[in-house]
Scaffold this motif. Structure first.
Motif, PDB file in Angstrom:
ATOM      1  N   SER A  10     -17.769 -29.647 -17.934  1.00  0.00           N
ATOM      2  CA  SER A  10     -17.098 -28.375 -17.673  1.00  0.00           C
ATOM      3  C   SER A  10     -16.167 -28.532 -16.475  1.00  0.00           C
ATOM      4  CB  SER A  10     -18.129 -27.266 -17.446  1.00  0.00           C
ATOM      5  OG  SER A  10     -18.976 -27.566 -16.352  1.00  0.00           O
ATOM      6  N   ALA A  11     -16.207 -27.606 -15.534  1.00  0.00           N
ATOM      7  CA  ALA A  11     -15.250 -27.602 -14.430  1.00  0.00           C
ATOM      8  C   ALA A  11     -15.953 -27.790 -13.094  1.00  0.00           C
ATOM      9  CB  ALA A  11     -14.460 -26.295 -14.431  1.00  0.00           C
TER      10      ALA A  11
ATOM     11  N   ALA B   7     -14.399 -22.862 -13.354  1.00  0.00           N
ATOM     12  CA  ALA B   7     -15.831 -22.789 -13.080  1.00  0.00           C
ATOM     13  C   ALA B   7     -16.318 -21.348 -13.113  1.00  0.00           C
ATOM     14  CB  ALA B   7     -16.132 -23.420 -11.721  1.00  0.00           C
ATOM     15  N   LEU B   8     -15.498 -20.425 -12.614  1.00  0.00           N
ATOM     16  CA  LEU B   8     -15.852 -19.006 -12.666  1.00  0.00           C
ATOM     17  C   LEU B   8     -15.924 -18.532 -14.109  1.00  0.00           C
ATOM     18  CD1 LEU B   8     -16.408 -16.332 -11.250  1.00  0.00           C
ATOM     19  CD2 LEU B   8     -13.932 -15.986 -11.073  1.00  0.00           C
ATOM     20  N   ALA B   9     -15.002 -19.011 -14.936  1.00  0.00           N
ATOM     21  CA  ALA B   9     -15.002 -18.621 -16.350  1.00  0.00           C
ATOM     22  C   ALA B   9     -16.280 -19.129 -17.043  1.00  0.00           C
ATOM     23  CB  ALA B   9     -13.762 -19.182 -17.048  1.00  0.00           C
ATOM     24  N   PHE B  10     -16.708 -20.346 -16.697  1.00  0.00           N
ATOM     25  CA  PHE B  10     -17.944 -20.869 -17.282  1.00  0.00           C
ATOM     26  C   PHE B  10     -19.154 -20.060 -16.819  1.00  0.00           C
ATOM     27  CE2 PHE B  10     -15.575 -24.870 -18.166  1.00  0.00           C
ATOM     28  CZ  PHE B  10     -15.975 -25.038 -19.480  1.00  0.00           C
TER      29      PHE B  10
ATOM     30  N   SER C 102     -18.911 -30.638  -7.018  1.00  0.00           N
ATOM     31  CA  SER C 102     -17.624 -30.640  -6.319  1.00  0.00           C
ATOM     32  C   SER C 102     -16.498 -31.260  -7.134  1.00  0.00           C
ATOM     33  CB  SER C 102     -17.758 -31.383  -4.986  1.00  0.00           C
ATOM     34  OG  SER C 102     -18.178 -32.728  -5.205  1.00  0.00           O
ATOM     35  N   ASP C 103     -16.831 -32.160  -8.057  1.00  0.00           N
ATOM     36  CA  ASP C 103     -15.774 -32.825  -8.822  1.00  0.00           C
ATOM     37  C   ASP C 103     -16.040 -32.851 -10.325  1.00  0.00           C
ATOM     38  OD1 ASP C 103     -17.935 -34.451  -8.695  1.00  0.00           O
ATOM     39  OD2 ASP C 103     -16.887 -36.228  -7.931  1.00  0.00           O
ATOM     40  N   SER C 104     -17.063 -32.155 -10.779  1.00  0.00           N
ATOM     41  CA  SER C 104     -17.360 -32.146 -12.208  1.00  0.00           C
ATOM     42  C   SER C 104     -18.337 -31.012 -12.493  1.00  0.00           C
ATOM     43  CB  SER C 104     -17.949 -33.493 -12.650  1.00  0.00           C
ATOM     44  OG  SER C 104     -18.186 -33.521 -14.041  1.00  0.00           O
ATOM     45  N   GLY C 105     -18.775 -30.929 -13.746  1.00  0.00           N
ATOM     46  CA  GLY C 105     -19.736 -29.903 -14.122  1.00  0.00           C
ATOM     47  C   GLY C 105     -20.234 -30.134 -15.530  1.00  0.00           C
TER      48      GLY C 105
END
Length: 383
Positions: free
Chosen positions: A275-276, A283-286, A331-334
């Motif tokens: 994800s983000a 990230a907020l959208a997820f 911080s750099d992925s999700g």
């Protein structure tokens, strides 16, 4: 016949003077506290200080350090696990006994938690005892000694931690998920690998702290404490080391599949995709999507009974199940996907039904009311 008897003597005490009569001319006025906003200060050293005065009689103070297991190297894998357990060991300013006794004497608590990116040292106490517990918090985070014989004694506790984790299917799945999803950094486990038990020495702990416990990687956070007091503590005691510390490698997502054998009747599964990174709009959208699909455990007639995952999976099986959205941002992925628990015979149908709900949302099967509800739940959870 003689009967036993007991004699009781009572002495009544009287005041030398009659109590004065107090007259109330009116109802006592209640003290009104004005709501405060979060105050944030960044010192020249890079240390971030944040506080919120909520006028609570209890205070909570934490030191957050950018020193999670993703910063471990092949030579010191598991060092953060041992570092969590070493929080109560002797420091340069206080013995292990003094720390334990001093915190408990004021009814406080000292806890250490860690994620793949951060370590968090927190103390809870009554407002009047802030100075006492703050002393121990500073000692633990800035002046550890890591005496070899004390570190060696942690091996048994480390094994107990791993044994408890081994009995949790959720922990096993999440750990295996990260090991499979990433090639480095975020693939490191929160628990010490078996081959490293007994190999982490005092020198490894000192080196890890030296490289990662710098002011620029720290944040001092307080709840129910005056910001000026917290700032003074940060300026005097937490400006310990300058510099940005060790630069961790960027996480590399690779994907894959892993299956863990077990003897239980339930199947735990996680199907995710990259994800983000945290802090981005994506990230907020997820996070909103997580609440939209359903983020909590399924409880009949509970607040999560209306989640789309629960509704979709309920049509695929009559057996008990649980389905929730999985969301982890770094911080750099999700990672984002679905986590399901089901009977072994129905596992395939449950997973397919959950993924079908995700696809339906991706294809636009969302109403304005659904988004409003998801945003409201997310706001409540964040607060």
């Amino acid at each position: 016949p003689a009967f036993p008897c007991s004699l009781f003597f009572q002495t009544r005490l009287y005041a030398a003077q009659a109590a004065r009569k107090v007259e109330f001319t009116g109802a006592a006025e209640h003290v009104k506290f004005q709501p405060q906003d979060v105050q944030v200060t960044k010192l020249p050293s890079g240390l971030v200080i944040a506080s919120l005065e909520n006028y609570s009689p209890a205070s909570k103070i934490g030191v957050c350090i950018k020193a999670g297991c993703r910063y471990e190297t092949p030579e010191n894998l598991g060092v953060t696990h041992l570092l969590r357990l070493a929080a109560s060991l002797t420091t340069k300013g206080a013995s292990a006994f003094k720390i334990c006794r001093g915190v408990e004497a004021v009814g406080g608590s000292l806890n250490v938690t860690s994620s793949r990116e951060n370590m968090v040292y927190t103390v809870d106490c009554l407002r009047d005892d802030i100075d006492t517990v703050m002393e121990y918090l500073i000692n633990v985070t800035t002046a550890p000694e890591f005496r070899p014989w004390e570190v060696a004694d942690l091996t048994s506790r480390l094994k107990i931690d791993k044994a408890h984790a081994a009995h949790s299917s959720q922990i096993a799945v999440v750990e295996a998920l990260h090991a499979t999803a990433y090639k480095n950094a975020l693939s490191n486990s929160l628990y010490c690998p078996d081959h490293m038990i007994g190999s982490i020495q005092s020198e490894h702990l000192h080196q890890f702290v030296q490289n990662n416990f710098t002011s620029a990687r720290m944040a001092l956070v307080g709840l129910g404490v005056d910001h000026a007091v917290l700032k003074q503590v940060g300026e005097q005691f937490l400006n310990i080391r300058s510099g940005a510390g060790t630069t961790g490698a960027k996480a590399q997502y690779r994907g894959g599949e892993i299956r863990l054998a077990g003897l239980g009747s339930l199947v735990h599964s996680a199907v995710v995709a990259e994800s983000a990174a945290a802090g981005t709009r994506e990230a907020l959208a997820f996070s909103v999507l997580q609440q939209l699909l359903g983020a909590g455990p399924h409880v009949k007639r509970g607040s999560n009974a209306t989640s789309k995952l629960v509704q979709g999976v309920a049509k695929a099986t009559a057996d008990p199940f649980d389905a929730s959205a999985f969301n982890a941002s770094y911080s750099d992925s999700g990672l984002f996907g679905v986590y399901t628990i089901s009977q072994a015979a129905a596992a395939g149908d449950v997973i397919k039904a959950a993924l079908a709900q995700v696809k339906a949302v991706a294809d636009g099967g969302v109403t304005a009311a659904d988004l409003t509800r998801a945003n409201s739940v997310l706001s409540a959870v964040t607060i």
